[in-house]
Design a protein around this motif. Structure first.
Motif, PDB file in Angstrom:
ATOM      1  N   ASP A   4       0.532  -1.445   0.208  1.00  0.00           N
ATOM      2  CA  ASP A   4       0.145  -0.013   0.008  1.00  0.00           C
ATOM      3  C   ASP A   4       0.834   1.142  -0.079  1.00  0.00           C
ATOM      4  N   GLU A   5       0.886   1.730  -1.168  1.00  0.00           N
ATOM      5  CA  GLU A   5       1.737   3.160  -1.322  1.00  0.00           C
ATOM      6  C   GLU A   5       1.391   4.257  -0.309  1.00  0.00           C
ATOM      7  N   ARG A   6       0.142   4.262   0.250  1.00  0.00           N
ATOM      8  CA  ARG A   6      -0.383   5.068   1.190  1.00  0.00           C
ATOM      9  C   ARG A   6       0.375   5.059   2.530  1.00  0.00           C
ATOM     10  N   LEU A   7       0.874   3.699   3.040  1.00  0.00           N
ATOM     11  CA  LEU A   7       1.335   3.554   4.198  1.00  0.00           C
ATOM     12  C   LEU A   7       3.084   3.406   3.954  1.00  0.00           C
ATOM     13  N   TYR A   8       3.523   2.794   3.206  1.00  0.00           N
ATOM     14  CA  TYR A   8       4.965   2.576   2.851  1.00  0.00           C
ATOM     15  C   TYR A   8       5.821   2.993   1.582  1.00  0.00           C
ATOM     16  N   GLN A   9       6.767   3.320   1.799  1.00  0.00           N
ATOM     17  CA  GLN A   9       7.720   3.632   0.656  1.00  0.00           C
ATOM     18  C   GLN A   9       8.839   2.670   0.733  1.00  0.00           C
TER      19      GLN A   9
ATOM     20  N   SER B 107      -0.438  -0.889  10.533  1.00  0.00           N
ATOM     21  CA  SER B 107       0.437  -1.626   9.986  1.00  0.00           C
ATOM     22  C   SER B 107      -0.247  -2.394   8.941  1.00  0.00           C
ATOM     23  N   ASP B 108       0.635  -2.927   7.777  1.00  0.00           N
ATOM     24  CA  ASP B 108      -0.026  -3.749   6.622  1.00  0.00           C
ATOM     25  C   ASP B 108       0.873  -4.761   6.293  1.00  0.00           C
TER      26      ASP B 108
ATOM     27  N   VAL C 237       6.374  10.393  12.674  1.00  0.00           N
ATOM     28  CA  VAL C 237       6.414  10.268  11.353  1.00  0.00           C
ATOM     29  C   VAL C 237       5.998  11.497  10.818  1.00  0.00           C
ATOM     30  N   VAL C 238       6.800  12.120  10.051  1.00  0.00           N
ATOM     31  CA  VAL C 238       6.431  13.345   9.160  1.00  0.00           C
ATOM     32  C   VAL C 238       6.239  13.081   7.754  1.00  0.00           C
TER      33      VAL C 238
ATOM     34  N   CYS D  65       7.725   4.267   6.673  1.00  0.00           N
ATOM     35  CA  CYS D  65       6.296   4.399   7.048  1.00  0.00           C
ATOM     36  C   CYS D  65       5.843   5.755   6.716  1.00  0.00           C
ATOM     37  N   CYS D  66       5.047   6.002   6.126  1.00  0.00           N
ATOM     38  CA  CYS D  66       4.554   7.215   5.520  1.00  0.00           C
ATOM     39  C   CYS D  66       3.198   7.721   6.352  1.00  0.00           C
TER      40      CYS D  66
END
Length: 586
Positions: free
Chosen positions: A517-522, A554-555, A584-585, A547-548
């Motif tokens: 999930d790109e909304r959560l992780y990079q 978490s996923d 997280v920023v 983590c974004c």
């Protein structure tokens, strides 16, 4: 006396040659103060003895060649250890002699004074210094000084210095002269050396450079550099060390086995700030040796113990008399290591593990034992007696030591009955039920077993269909995949361990991709080209995950291993990411 002891004593004359016996040699020493060394590099080994003299007088360092006294040097304090060691690589390779005496180590080269090392000074008591300053200014008389020092000694946490302790032992008529002699000198509190040994620096060769290992009265172990005599390692112990046994190399790995006055034995290893293992005994340790990987300990209760290097007791032997001294008998030509135990009943026993090999009768109580090369003989036994005598024996080349158990018949533990508990009513009822319903219970067991196998087979087929197994399902590319997540967030490190499990065929043209999930992780990077995989080797592949999200969720991240040009993955792994604990920023 048992028949085994009598036979050992009768066969003793066939094993040893009586080379020399001088009952009035005037040697008052212990095993820790005797060393054998080739001091002049001529192949003839001399004996170096730290003689304690008579009480506080006539303490000397004596060197014997054969049966005659070669030289002697006066010592200022009682010696506690004598070792011969190589301190440099200079030619000729002649060893130096180190003598531990009081707070000093005196180093001799070519039998001449070469260097003196002094232990670091300790913190002294501020109240004690104030009292001596008052005595220096003649504000208090000697009797008042004694009373004040006694009060400080009973209550202070820091012990008194040697000067104050000696002053408290004086008679009243001697106090004034003592104060006038020492009141102008600065107050110091120094510890003293209690034991000393050597440790190879970086090689295990016979002529390798050695470090000095010393134990002090304030419960510390020092390892000294052999060239600059600086402190390389300093370790504190729970009590005062009295006996040392060292093996290994300082630059690689070493073990220091230390016996202390509290009846415990501690084992120090490289880079350890405190003892790793400890052996607690019920009495004082009077002998400590390491034979191969075992630790041999003699105690004041006339018992000889054998322990492993991790502190596990292996065996116990009860001796017929108190132990006076212990030493190692190492016959290098036959690779034999045994233990020499000097007893108070005018005997020296030779043990291999718990087996008594031989008994040597002596005309007097033995106080020190040393075995090694002396003169040009490799297997020489040197003993000193309580009356100051010197005994030298040579082991015959035809001597054979048979290691038989000193006790006859079956072992004593065989006669001890096992503590088998009585059969309870529940046990009897259960046994009767199993006898009556054996067929039905077996059928239930078989049915449950079949159901378990069916569930496992269904789960395996489901994993193969969904490509969720970390083991490749195709025989053309046999692979295994293991994933490890490190970190607490918001940045994680993902390590993929990929391995080719085939016999002799490498794997080529493999790719690794991630689904998340790109909304959560990079992921940086999120795509890999796998190098050629050699069979049997593990290939770690690393990437970083950021983590974004700041919502604390978490996923799952899916990992796919694919063949280049094909869309069906060979292996798929699901990674459950932990909840990020950092700020997280986005």
């Amino acid at each position: 006396m048992s028949s085994s002891s009598e036979s050992n004593r009768e066969g003793e004359s066939s094993k040893w040659l009586d080379a020399h016996y001088d009952p009035v040699a005037g040697l008052n020493t212990f095993s820790s103060c005797i060393a054998l060394a080739d001091l002049h590099g001529d192949g003839e080994y001399k004996m170096v003895v730290g003689d304690m003299g008579n009480g506080p007088y006539n303490m000397k360092l004596k060197v014997y060649k054969g049966t005659s006294l070669l030289s002697e040097n006066a010592l200022l304090d009682m010696p506690t250890g004598v070792v011969a060691f190589l301190m440099d690589q200079n030619e000729p390779r002649t060893p130096a002699v180190a003598v531990a005496s009081g707070p000093f180590i005196y180093v001799y080269k070519n039998l001449r004074p070469y260097f003196k090392f002094t232990l670091p000074a300790l913190e002294f008591n501020a109240l004690e210094k104030e009292v001596w300053d008052q005595a220096k200014e003649d504000k208090i008389d000697p009797l008042t000084l004694k009373e004040m020092l006694e009060g400080i000694r009973d209550k202070a946490e820091i012990p008194l210095s040697v000067r104050s302790l000696r002053y408290l032992m004086l008679d009243p008529q001697e106090m004034e002269a003592f104060v006038n002699t020492y009141k102008q000198l600065p107050l110091k509190r120094q510890t003293v050396i209690t034991c000393m040994a050597t440790l190879k620096k970086n090689m295990s060769d016979k002529d390798a450079v050695c470090c000095l290992v010393i134990g002090t009265e304030n419960g510390e172990i020092f390892i000294l550099d052999p060239e600059a005599f600086t402190i390389l390692t300093r370790v504190s112990l729970p009590n005062v060390p009295t006996l040392l046994d060292v093996n290994g190399q300082y630059d690689i790995e070493y073990r220091v086995t230390v016996a202390c006055r509290n009846g415990s034995v501690y084992i120090l290893r490289r880079d350890s700030k405190r003892p790793k293992y400890s052996i607690e005994l019920n009495s004082q340790v009077v002998g400590l040796l390491r034979v191969q990987k075992n630790i041999i300990i003699g105690t004041s209760q006339e018992i000889l113990y054998g322990y492993s290097q991790k502190g596990k007791r292996l065996w116990t032997v009860t001796l017929p008399a108190p132990i006076m001294t212990m030493s190692l008998l190492e016959q290098k030509s036959r690779s034999i290591q045994t233990v020499l135990v000097g007893l108070k009943n005018l005997e020296v026993h030779l043990y291999r593990d718990k087996n008594l090999l031989s008994i040597i009768s002596t005309p007097d109580i033995v106080t020190s034992v040393c075995f090694g090369r002396y003169g040009r003989e490799d297997d020489t036994l040197i003993m000193t007696t309580k009356g100051g005598g010197l005994i030298i024996k040579i082991l015959k080349r035809t001597a054979q030591f048979e290691g038989k158990d000193s006790s006859f018949g079956p072992p004593t533990r065989q006669s001890i009955k096992l503590n088998v508990p009585k059969k309870t009513k529940l046990y009897v009822d259960q046994t009767l039920r199993e006898r009556e319903n054996a067929v039905a219970m077996h059928r239930v067991f078989q049915m449950d077993l079949y159901r378990l196998r069916l569930s496992a087979a269904r789960a395996y087929v489901k994993a193969l269909d969904a490509s969720l197994s970390p083991v490749s399902s195709t025989m053309q590319e046999p692979l295994t995949l293991n994933a490890i997540v490190q970190g607490i967030g918001p940045h994680f490190k993902l390590i993929l361990n990929l391995q080719n499990t085939s016999q002799n065929r490498p794997s080529m043209q493999l790719l690794i991709s991630f689904l998340y999930d790109e909304r959560l992780y990079q992921l940086k990077p999120a795509f890999f080209k796998v190098p050629l995989l050699v069979p049997g080797l593990n290939y770690p592949i690393e990437t970083f995950i950021e983590c974004c999200s700041d919502k604390g969720i978490s996923d799952i991240i899916k990992v796919f291993v694919l063949k280049e040009g094909k869309s069906t993955p060979l292996i798929t792994a699901h990674i459950s990411m932990p909840v990020s604990e950092g700020l997280v920023v986005a």
